[in-house]
Design an enzyme around this catalytic site. Structure first.
Site, PDB file in Angstrom:
ATOM      1  N   ARG A 123      36.335 -56.165 108.584  1.00 53.12           N
ATOM      2  CA  ARG A 123      35.612 -57.163 107.802  1.00 53.12           C
ATOM      3  C   ARG A 123      36.179 -58.572 108.055  1.00 53.12           C
ATOM      4  O   ARG A 123      35.597 -59.371 108.775  1.00 53.12           O
ATOM      5  CB  ARG A 123      35.692 -56.798 106.297  1.00 53.12           C
ATOM      6  CG  ARG A 123      34.667 -57.487 105.432  1.00 53.12           C
ATOM      7  CD  ARG A 123      35.083 -58.887 104.952  1.00 53.12           C
ATOM      8  NE  ARG A 123      36.373 -58.906 104.264  1.00 53.12           N
ATOM      9  CZ  ARG A 123      37.005 -60.033 103.975  1.00 53.12           C
ATOM     10  NH1 ARG A 123      36.492 -61.209 104.315  1.00 53.12           N
ATOM     11  NH2 ARG A 123      38.184 -60.001 103.372  1.00 53.12           N
ATOM     12  N   ASP A 124      37.354 -58.863 107.524  1.00 53.72           N
ATOM     13  CA  ASP A 124      37.892 -60.223 107.646  1.00 53.72           C
ATOM     14  C   ASP A 124      38.238 -60.554 109.086  1.00 53.72           C
ATOM     15  O   ASP A 124      38.101 -61.706 109.524  1.00 53.72           O
ATOM     16  CB  ASP A 124      39.143 -60.368 106.770  1.00 53.72           C
ATOM     17  CG  ASP A 124      39.463 -61.827 106.440  1.00 53.72           C
ATOM     18  OD1 ASP A 124      38.567 -62.681 106.575  1.00 53.72           O
ATOM     19  OD2 ASP A 124      40.609 -62.105 106.060  1.00 53.72           O
ATOM     20  N   HIS A 133      46.561 -60.713  99.635  1.00 55.97           N
ATOM     21  CA  HIS A 133      45.888 -60.907 100.930  1.00 55.97           C
ATOM     22  C   HIS A 133      46.500 -62.139 101.599  1.00 55.97           C
ATOM     23  O   HIS A 133      46.365 -63.245 101.082  1.00 55.97           O
ATOM     24  CB  HIS A 133      44.391 -61.109 100.659  1.00 55.97           C
ATOM     25  CG  HIS A 133      43.560 -61.409 101.869  1.00 55.97           C
ATOM     26  ND1 HIS A 133      42.839 -60.421 102.524  1.00 55.97           N
ATOM     27  CD2 HIS A 133      43.293 -62.560 102.540  1.00 55.97           C
ATOM     28  CE1 HIS A 133      42.170 -60.964 103.544  1.00 55.97           C
ATOM     29  NE2 HIS A 133      42.429 -62.263 103.572  1.00 55.97           N
ATOM     30  N   HIS A 167      47.357 -64.461 105.232  1.00 60.42           N
ATOM     31  CA  HIS A 167      47.169 -64.812 106.641  1.00 60.42           C
ATOM     32  C   HIS A 167      48.499 -65.343 107.172  1.00 60.42           C
ATOM     33  O   HIS A 167      49.275 -65.955 106.434  1.00 60.42           O
ATOM     34  CB  HIS A 167      46.072 -65.873 106.779  1.00 60.42           C
ATOM     35  CG  HIS A 167      44.695 -65.309 106.601  1.00 60.42           C
ATOM     36  ND1 HIS A 167      43.837 -65.085 107.646  1.00 60.42           N
ATOM     37  CD2 HIS A 167      44.035 -64.895 105.487  1.00 60.42           C
ATOM     38  CE1 HIS A 167      42.704 -64.566 107.189  1.00 60.42           C
ATOM     39  NE2 HIS A 167      42.792 -64.442 105.885  1.00 60.42           N
ATOM     40  N   CYS A 181      40.275 -67.980 110.160  1.00 62.14           N
ATOM     41  CA  CYS A 181      39.585 -68.570 109.027  1.00 62.14           C
ATOM     42  C   CYS A 181      38.741 -69.699 109.583  1.00 62.14           C
ATOM     43  O   CYS A 181      39.256 -70.561 110.293  1.00 62.14           O
ATOM     44  CB  CYS A 181      40.573 -69.087 108.001  1.00 62.14           C
ATOM     45  SG  CYS A 181      39.784 -70.059 106.708  1.00 62.14           S
ATOM     46  N   ASN A 207      44.866 -62.397 109.740  1.00 70.57           N
ATOM     47  CA  ASN A 207      45.573 -61.689 108.679  1.00 70.57           C
ATOM     48  C   ASN A 207      46.922 -61.227 109.209  1.00 70.57           C
ATOM     49  O   ASN A 207      47.128 -61.139 110.417  1.00 70.57           O
ATOM     50  CB  ASN A 207      44.778 -60.442 108.278  1.00 70.57           C
ATOM     51  CG  ASN A 207      43.410 -60.784 107.716  1.00 70.57           C
ATOM     52  OD1 ASN A 207      42.413 -60.727 108.424  1.00 70.57           O
ATOM     53  ND2 ASN A 207      43.361 -61.144 106.456  1.00 70.57           N
TER      54      ASN A 207
END
Lengths: 306, 306
Positions: free
Chosen positions: B17-18, B209, B211, B242, B251
């Site tokens: 996903r991310d 979460h 990064h 991002c 991440n």
């Protein structure tokens, strides 16, 4: 509760030594001098500028004396050199250094392969050098290499590290460093080893040296500060590596360390902006992008447009 | 004394996903399904497999339903999707998900730019979704984005984050996550924010979460675990980025996190060896080396030759 971080620490810039020593790209003497001047200009007060090794084994350090002659009197900076044996100590003295970093080793195999002796042999070497260094009034930093793991022996028992630390301290030292030479340390190991070290040599300033080989370098730095360490090594741009760990990244990067610490209210006295400029310059000299993130992301907190 | 880390945690794999959502390289549905299968095979028990966003805005997620249809019944795995609004929730339900991740936002500017609403507006959206999700028996995870800093507003007051967290929890949630969406968090901020969060919503499981944009991601993960967090997001290979922070890395990497935690006696249930294989495969699919270090350094402790 989490232990408090110190309000201020010293960073020892090791890029000119540990960074360049392991790089396939050789900088000119002129470029090394410029690098050190930029680091001093950015606010670094301790700079490890060279290693007194056999130039046949480490050609990158063949111009150690030429570099040191140009930087040893930089105002407000303690310039040091890495000393592995008596001959290195004589070279440090002749170069006019006021600070030395002696390297002991936690395992016999590493000591044999690197210096043709044993771990105990290096402790004895230090006993001889320490006396002379004290008589000369030098600042004596002592490092235990492969203190978190050895590329030849694997796991390194904590008791072994502590035994060596005690013996080194008995001969006299102004600070003692545990080095994660091959980048295998993790935060819990850092907490455990420095807790044991501070018990073994109470009151002696503690220093730590981390590589970011497995992406734990900054977590380890934070763990060290929460464990009583007040001196951290770092290299501009995260330059460097380790001849025994191909593909590994280098030391933790000075700019990324400073960025993290200043946000966490640990003063370093170093200008992040000047470090970023210095890294961009160094990337030009090295002909490649370096592992640090700081020079390539926006500063934080950023100045926001209206 | 340092707070103790938990003996075991859950990792939520957010690479599909991310990671993929922000990448210029678009994987095929087939490759996404294979990636998720490899992650499940490596032992990940929670996988965020898609985001229910407008495919015109995020074309990487246009095949969300097609991917989910193939993975939603993977045995032993809770497959979840990111939900930003009522429409996304309906899509999650229709896809047969048993777990959703709703995303609130800590600042009004981010909420306006990203979702055309306010921070408070998203809290109200959650109130509506939370009830329906509870009635359907779904596991409800709620994330507060830009909880450590906002690309538009800069510093984000802790009080603001806590106010939103309380409001979200009042509507019902099974866990609450603070997300460092743009990678500006540092360990002290992590400790302070999760300490405040655990006071504000006592007993509610906490998730984080991070990064690795500024090289603090793993230090932050360790700080979170020492602050009561028991669920950490990570992405295979450190994939991702991002859209608001060009040049930023993704991440924190699942394999580097697992490597650090297992050494620190925090069980993850994940096979480092299978993760490394999966990253090497993913690097082939993405056509480039990913930011994680794990797949490219020797395992530790290594098996030593005789």
């Amino acid at each position: 509760m989490t232990a408090r971080r110190p309000t201020a620490i010293d960073i020892v810039e090791v890029g000119p030594r540990d960074g360049l020593q392991n790089d396939s790209r050789h900088l000119s003497t002129e470029a090394k001098v410029e690098m050190i001047a930029k680091l001093a200009g950015a606010g670094l007060r301790r700079i490890e500028a060279a290693s007194f090794v056999n130039p046949k084994r480490v050609p990158q350090m063949a111009d150690a004396e030429a570099v040191l002659a140009r930087v040893v009197d930089l105002p407000g900076v303690s310039v040091s050199g890495l000393v592995l044996n008596g001959r290195g100590f004589e070279r440090a003295l002749a170069a006019g250094l006021r600070e030395i970093s002696f390297v002991a080793v936690a395992t016999d195999t590493m000591a044999a392969r690197n210096q043709g002796t044993t771990a105990r042999g290096l402790v004895e070497t230090w006993a001889g050098i320490a006396k002379r260094a004290e008589a000369e009034g030098l600042f004596r930093s002592v490092t235990i290499a492969v203190a978190f793991g050895c590329p030849f022996e694997g796991e390194v028992p904590l008791a072994r590290v502590i035994e060596i630390a005690r013996a080194l301290a008995e001969s006299g030292a102004d600070e003692i460093s545990l080095a994660d030479t091959i980048g295998v340390a993790t935060p819990l190991a850092v907490e455990e080893r420095f807790a044991a070290l501070s018990e073994a040599v109470p009151g002696l300033p503690m220093r730590a040296h981390f590589h970011n080989t497995r992406n734990t370098g900054y977590a380890n730095a934070d763990a060290a500060l929460r464990s009583g360490v007040t001196v951290l090594d770092a290299s501009l741009g995260g330059l460097g590596g380790c001849p025994f760990a191909p593909g590994a990244t280098g030391n933790i990067a000075t700019e990324d360390l400073v960025s993290m610490l200043e946000r966490d209210r640990v003063a370093t006295g170093v200008s992040l902006e000047l470090l970023r400029d210095a890294t961009l310059w160094l990337e030009g000299e090295m002909g490649r992008r370096l592992p640090a993130h700081g020079a390539h992301v926006s500063p934080w907190p950023r100045v926001l447009a209206a």
